[in-house]
Design an enzyme around this catalytic site. Structure first.
Site, PDB file in Angstrom:
ATOM      1  CG  ASP A  93     -10.716  -3.455  17.792  1.00 36.16           C
ATOM      2  OD1 ASP A  93     -11.923  -3.103  17.543  1.00 36.16           O
ATOM      3  OD2 ASP A  93      -9.991  -2.786  18.000  1.00 36.16           O
ATOM      4  CG  ASP A 268      -3.996  -5.327  15.233  1.00 36.77           C
ATOM      5  OD1 ASP A 268      -4.348  -4.183  14.962  1.00 36.77           O
ATOM      6  OD2 ASP A 268      -4.082  -6.129  16.117  1.00 36.77           O
ATOM      7  CB  CYS A 306      10.247  -2.767  -3.326  1.00 37.95           C
ATOM      8  SG  CYS A 306       8.797  -2.869  -2.990  1.00 37.95           S
ATOM      9  CB  CYS A 308       5.448  -2.483  -4.621  1.00 34.43           C
ATOM     10  SG  CYS A 308       5.916  -0.837  -4.331  1.00 34.43           S
ATOM     11  CB  CYS A 311       9.650   0.272  -5.835  1.00 32.50           C
ATOM     12  SG  CYS A 311       9.431   0.733  -3.978  1.00 32.50           S
ATOM     13  CG  HIS A 337       6.951   1.034  -0.476  1.00 31.54           C
ATOM     14  ND1 HIS A 337       7.769   0.284  -1.284  1.00 31.54           N
ATOM     15  CD2 HIS A 337       7.511   1.097   0.800  1.00 31.54           C
ATOM     16  CE1 HIS A 337       8.897  -0.118  -0.670  1.00 31.54           C
ATOM     17  NE2 HIS A 337       8.783   0.472   0.640  1.00 31.54           N
TER      18      HIS A 337
END
Length: 371
Positions: A93, A268, A306, A308, A311, A337
């Protein structure tokens, strides 16, 4: 100018679409969520974590990087990517929003904004040219122009002034950038508060300049959600189909759903990472407060759906313990996560658009995450 965006599929019942954004050979599937690495780091994660999570585009903040480590350091290291050992695409930005929200004192001038650092009170000035030059030192693939984001609740006179300033600075930024594009792209920022007429005027003015994409600022800054939705709906029919649209600072599940429904391609927000550090995670069952007493003996993962590494390795009870005793590992595991969740959520959304089931996807997740 060659297009950096290619539309792939459209939802027949809304303005939702999928596409591919190409930034210096890096392919990014849209709609996309970008994690925020304000100072050149996504808090509590390493660059290899970001690579492992599969994020091809992240965001950094010009204001903070300008103050520390500063232009000299970034020039020495040939850009932020080299400095932080990150190999994919980067969006920055302009730093203007932070000037207005963080600086202890700022003053608009004809050619820019003068401000004091929130760190040490030292005086600085941003101009349309200087923020482009700073983003050249950062090495962003997408740079933002300096703009004036009028606070929510501003009267018509203040909104009109912000529009005039924003449009003038956008044209100056474009001309300065075009002298030496250097493989970087610049997006202007649509302003206008929650005034539909001003929003349409701003969009029309900025889309008439040959920028590679378009950003929408000044939303999710305190306005009620119905106002947020109304402004997105008023702009949606007028977006240029050939350019990517980036909605700045938006990252809740419900707000992303509304954005995609109205044709937004890029988002974002610090919320998924900030919330993770404060003990809130996102799951296939909704939001979970990790610090709740009810999770003390939980042997299962944060989210049974999940995949990931958090997890598949740790119990909810253990991660709750880490948060309760303020172990730093709690931040990194919860953040990992949440960013895995966001990546998976966006991937499922893209799939729903491609197969013609976006409305079903929208209804499911909006019901799950509420208003």
């Amino acid at each position: 100018m060659p297009s950096i965006f290619k539309e792939k599929s459209k939802d027949p019942g809304s303005y939702a679409r999928t596409g591919t954004l190409e930034l210096n050979g890096i392919q990014i599937e849209t709609p996309i969520f970008m994690p925020v690495g304000t100072r050149g780091s996504i808090k509590s994660l390493s660059s290899s974590d970001i690579d492992e999570l599969g994020y091809n585009l992240i965001l950094a903040n010009t204001y903070h990087l300008y103050l520390k480590p500063g232009k000299e350091v970034l020039d020495h290291f040939h850009g932020l990517k080299n400095f932080m050992s990150y190999k994919r695409a980067l969006l920055t930005d302009s730093g203007g929003f932070q000037v207005f929200s963080l600086a202890s004192l700022f003053k608009f001038e004809e050619d820019g904004v003068r401000f004091q650092s929130h760190i040490d009170g030292s005086y600085h000035k941003f101009t349309p040219a200087s923020v482009i030059e700073m983003q050249r030192s950062i090495g962003s693939d997408i740079m933002m122009v300096l703009d004036d984001c009028a606070p929510y609740g501003s009267d018509l006179k203040r909104l009109e002034l912000a529009l005039e300033r924003t449009h003038r600075w956008a044209k100056e930024s474009y001309e300065y950038w075009m002298e030496r594009p250097g493989g970087q792209n610049v997006f202007p920022i649509v302003q206008g508060g929650v005034n539909e007429s001003l929003r349409k005027r701003s969009l029309d003015t900025l889309q008439n300049i040959d920028f590679p994409g378009i950003a929408i600022g000044g939303l999710s800054v305190g306005e009620p959600r119905p106002e947020y939705i109304r402004i997105l709906e008023c702009m949606a029919p007028f977006f240029d189909q050939a350019r990517p649209r980036y909605l700045m600072g938006v990252g809740t599940v419900v707000d992303i759903l509304e954005g995609v429904k109205n044709g937004i391609d890029m988002f974002d927000c610090v919320l998924p990472t900030r919330n993770a550090r404060n003990g809130q995670v996102f799951t296939s069952l909704g939001k979970i407060n990790l610090r709740n007493e009810s999770h003390r003996l939980a042997e299962g993962p944060i989210d049974p759906e999940c995949g990931c590494k958090v997890c598949t390795t740790y119990s909810l009870g253990y991660i709750r313990h880490l948060h309760k005793v303020k172990e730093l590992t709690a931040f990194s595991l919860s953040t990992y996560h949440n960013l895995y969740f966001m990546q998976s959520f966006m991937e499922k959304m893209r799939k729903s658009i491609e197969i013609g089931n976006f409305q079903g996807f929208y209804d499911h997740w909006k019901n799950l995450f509420g208003s």
